[in-house]
Structures are given as structure tokens and as C-alpha cells.
Design a protein around this motif. Sequence first.
Motif, mmCIF file in Angstrom:
data_model
loop_
_atom_site.group_PDB
_atom_site.id
_atom_site.type_symbol
_atom_site.label_atom_id
_atom_site.label_comp_id
_atom_site.label_asym_id
_atom_site.label_seq_id
_atom_site.Cartn_x
_atom_site.Cartn_y
_atom_site.Cartn_z
ATOM 1 N N ALA A 112 -9.451 26.410 -7.740
ATOM 2 C CA ALA A 112 -10.428 26.931 -7.134
ATOM 3 C C ALA A 112 -11.334 25.834 -6.776
ATOM 4 C CB ALA A 112 -11.073 28.060 -8.089
ATOM 5 N N THR A 118 -13.859 28.723 -3.071
ATOM 6 C CA THR A 118 -12.691 29.047 -2.178
ATOM 7 C C THR A 118 -11.633 28.883 -3.262
ATOM 8 O OG1 THR A 118 -12.365 26.761 -1.283
ATOM 9 C CG2 THR A 118 -13.488 28.231 0.095
ATOM 10 N N TYR A 119 -10.515 29.784 -3.005
ATOM 11 C CA TYR A 119 -9.235 29.645 -3.538
ATOM 12 C C TYR A 119 -8.095 29.240 -2.974
ATOM 13 C CZ TYR A 119 -11.600 32.541 -6.837
ATOM 14 O OH TYR A 119 -12.564 33.263 -7.870
ATOM 15 N N ASP A 120 -7.261 28.187 -3.563
ATOM 16 C CA ASP A 120 -5.762 28.147 -3.131
ATOM 17 C C ASP A 120 -4.797 28.593 -4.058
ATOM 18 O OD1 ASP A 120 -3.499 26.716 -2.516
ATOM 19 O OD2 ASP A 120 -4.354 25.195 -1.805
ATOM 20 N N TYR A 121 -4.269 29.645 -3.800
ATOM 21 C CA TYR A 121 -3.459 30.367 -4.571
ATOM 22 C C TYR A 121 -2.160 29.642 -4.854
ATOM 23 C CZ TYR A 121 -6.687 34.522 -4.292
ATOM 24 O OH TYR A 121 -7.715 35.067 -4.204
ATOM 25 N N GLY A 122 -1.746 29.024 -3.879
ATOM 26 C CA GLY A 122 -0.237 28.391 -3.924
ATOM 27 C C GLY A 122 -0.443 27.141 -4.885
ATOM 28 N N ASP A 123 -1.674 26.277 -4.755
ATOM 29 C CA ASP A 123 -1.660 25.149 -5.933
ATOM 30 C C ASP A 123 -2.367 25.469 -7.185
ATOM 31 O OD1 ASP A 123 -0.386 23.427 -4.256
ATOM 32 O OD2 ASP A 123 -2.349 23.100 -3.313
ATOM 33 N N GLN A 124 -2.930 27.074 -7.282
ATOM 34 C CA GLN A 124 -3.796 27.447 -8.531
ATOM 35 C C GLN A 124 -4.720 26.640 -8.681
ATOM 36 O OE1 GLN A 124 -0.537 27.583 -11.605
ATOM 37 N NE2 GLN A 124 0.151 29.626 -11.051
ATOM 38 N N VAL A 175 -11.432 31.054 -14.058
ATOM 39 C CA VAL A 175 -10.318 31.193 -13.309
ATOM 40 C C VAL A 175 -9.345 31.569 -14.392
ATOM 41 C CG1 VAL A 175 -11.129 29.585 -11.498
ATOM 42 C CG2 VAL A 175 -9.672 28.621 -13.433
ATOM 43 N N PRO A 176 -8.001 32.219 -13.723
ATOM 44 C CA PRO A 176 -6.991 32.257 -14.554
ATOM 45 C C PRO A 176 -6.725 30.876 -15.504
ATOM 46 C CG PRO A 176 -6.741 33.168 -12.444
ATOM 47 C CD PRO A 176 -7.927 32.454 -12.396
ATOM 48 N N TRP A 196 -5.121 27.222 -14.078
ATOM 49 C CA TRP A 196 -5.877 26.794 -12.887
ATOM 50 C C TRP A 196 -6.596 25.753 -13.138
ATOM 51 C CZ3 TRP A 196 -6.876 30.188 -8.031
ATOM 52 C CH2 TRP A 196 -5.866 31.227 -7.698
ATOM 53 N N HIS A 214 -13.205 34.380 3.926
ATOM 54 C CA HIS A 214 -11.926 34.060 3.107
ATOM 55 C C HIS A 214 -12.859 32.956 1.947
ATOM 56 C CE1 HIS A 214 -9.120 35.589 5.728
ATOM 57 N NE2 HIS A 214 -9.857 34.823 6.638
#
Length: 68
Positions: A28, A20-26, A54-55, A58, A40
Amino acid sequence: MLGRLCSKIACARDAVATLTYDYGDQMAAVGPLGRVGDPHAHDLCAIHVERLSVPRGWLVVRHETLRA
């Protein structure tokens, strides 16, 4: 079919973990395979869990299960 397959395109291996990803907290998060499929989340086989990238900047959080 008893199990779920890896979410990666053209991969036919059984999934062993859920990503799962949490984009706001950068961030995974990789953990044990979820009980049910979640639109999701991404189910991954062992090979794709090991190859996960990951980017830059992150954080990857891995939930490791205890082995007896």
C-alpha cells in the motif's frame, strides 16, 4: 467545493493524502493528495492516514513531504 473529501464512509473531513494498493506486490502506498481524483485510489484525511492498517505481511510505503 474546493477540495476533495476523505473516501471513508461517513467522514466529512478534507482529504490530505492518496492511498493506492498494489495487490500483486502486497503493498500500500500513501502519498500527497493527487492532483485529480482517481477511481482506483482512495483519498484520505489526516486521521484516516494515521489509522491506516493493511493485511499482515503487506508493506506500507509512506511518501513524507519535507516541511520548511
